[in-house]
Design a protein around this motif. Structure first.
Motif, PDB file in Angstrom:
ATOM      1  N   ARG A   1      36.112  41.978  37.671  1.00 20.31           N
ATOM      2  CA  ARG A   1      37.538  42.182  37.440  1.00 20.31           C
ATOM      3  C   ARG A   1      37.898  43.647  37.654  1.00 20.31           C
TER       4      ARG A   1
ATOM      5  N   GLY B   1      35.943  47.175  34.607  1.00 24.58           N
ATOM      6  CA  GLY B   1      35.765  45.727  34.691  1.00 24.58           C
ATOM      7  C   GLY B   1      34.982  45.253  35.891  1.00 24.58           C
TER       8      GLY B   1
ATOM      9  N   ARG C   1      40.158  46.049  38.424  1.00 26.57           N
ATOM     10  CA  ARG C   1      41.613  46.151  38.582  1.00 26.57           C
ATOM     11  C   ARG C   1      42.125  47.304  37.726  1.00 26.57           C
TER      12      ARG C   1
END
Length: 168
Positions: free
Chosen positions: A159, A154, A161
């Protein structure tokens, strides 16, 4: 594993690997994405000759570790063999510790489960970032389930994570 048992597959084998092992081995080699892809394909087919050719300009320790990786598959003894034969790199140590923990945990949750390790199997997809697995069952020509960690997938979308997934 519970889902596969409920589907009536009976006895299955869980095969574990980890993408961090290759990252640890290649940490001292300056490679481009095409070179890494070639190595990944050669490892997936356990092609030691192609690995030798692709790694000819690498440091000797890296070449030796890649060749060792091709033969590092089997039962729990493989983890200790890998600790002796692969570079003492933090990513590799952490991966081996996690693989042993995963195997122990899976066996505890599923008594009688056969667990194997294939340290050159780092997943067919380059996005795997950690532990990955395949589940095999008698009578099926390929894995009935595959998956693993892909924490960095991501990042391109802002993102970055922890993530894990699988397919059946």
């Amino acid at each position: 594993l519970d889902c596969l048992r409920s589907a009536g597959l009976g006895s299955v084998m869980l095969d574990l690997g980890d993408a961090r092992i290759l990252r640890g081995i290649l940490a001292d080699a300056a490679l481009n994405a095409e070179q890494v892809d070639g190595i990944r394909v050669a490892l997936g087919t356990k092609d030691a000759a192609v690995l030798r050719e692709l790694s000819i300009s690498f440091p000797q320790t890296t070449r030796d570790a890649l060749q060792a990786l091709v033969a590092l598959y089997g039962n729990d003894e493989i983890i200790e063999t890998a600790r002796r034969r692969l570079p003492d790199h933090p990513l590799i140590r952490c991966a081996l510790d996690d693989l042993q923990w995963l195997a122990d945990h899976a066996r505890q949750a599923h008594p009688g489960l056969h667990v194997g390790f294939d340290l050159s199997d780092i997943g067919a997809n380059a996005y795997y970032s950690g532990s990955c697995f395949g589940v095999y069952a008698a009578g099926w020509p390929d894995a009935v389930a595959r998956g693993g960690r892909y924490d960095e997938v991501g990042a391109g979308f802002g993102r970055n994570r922890p993530a894990v997934g699988f397919s059946l």
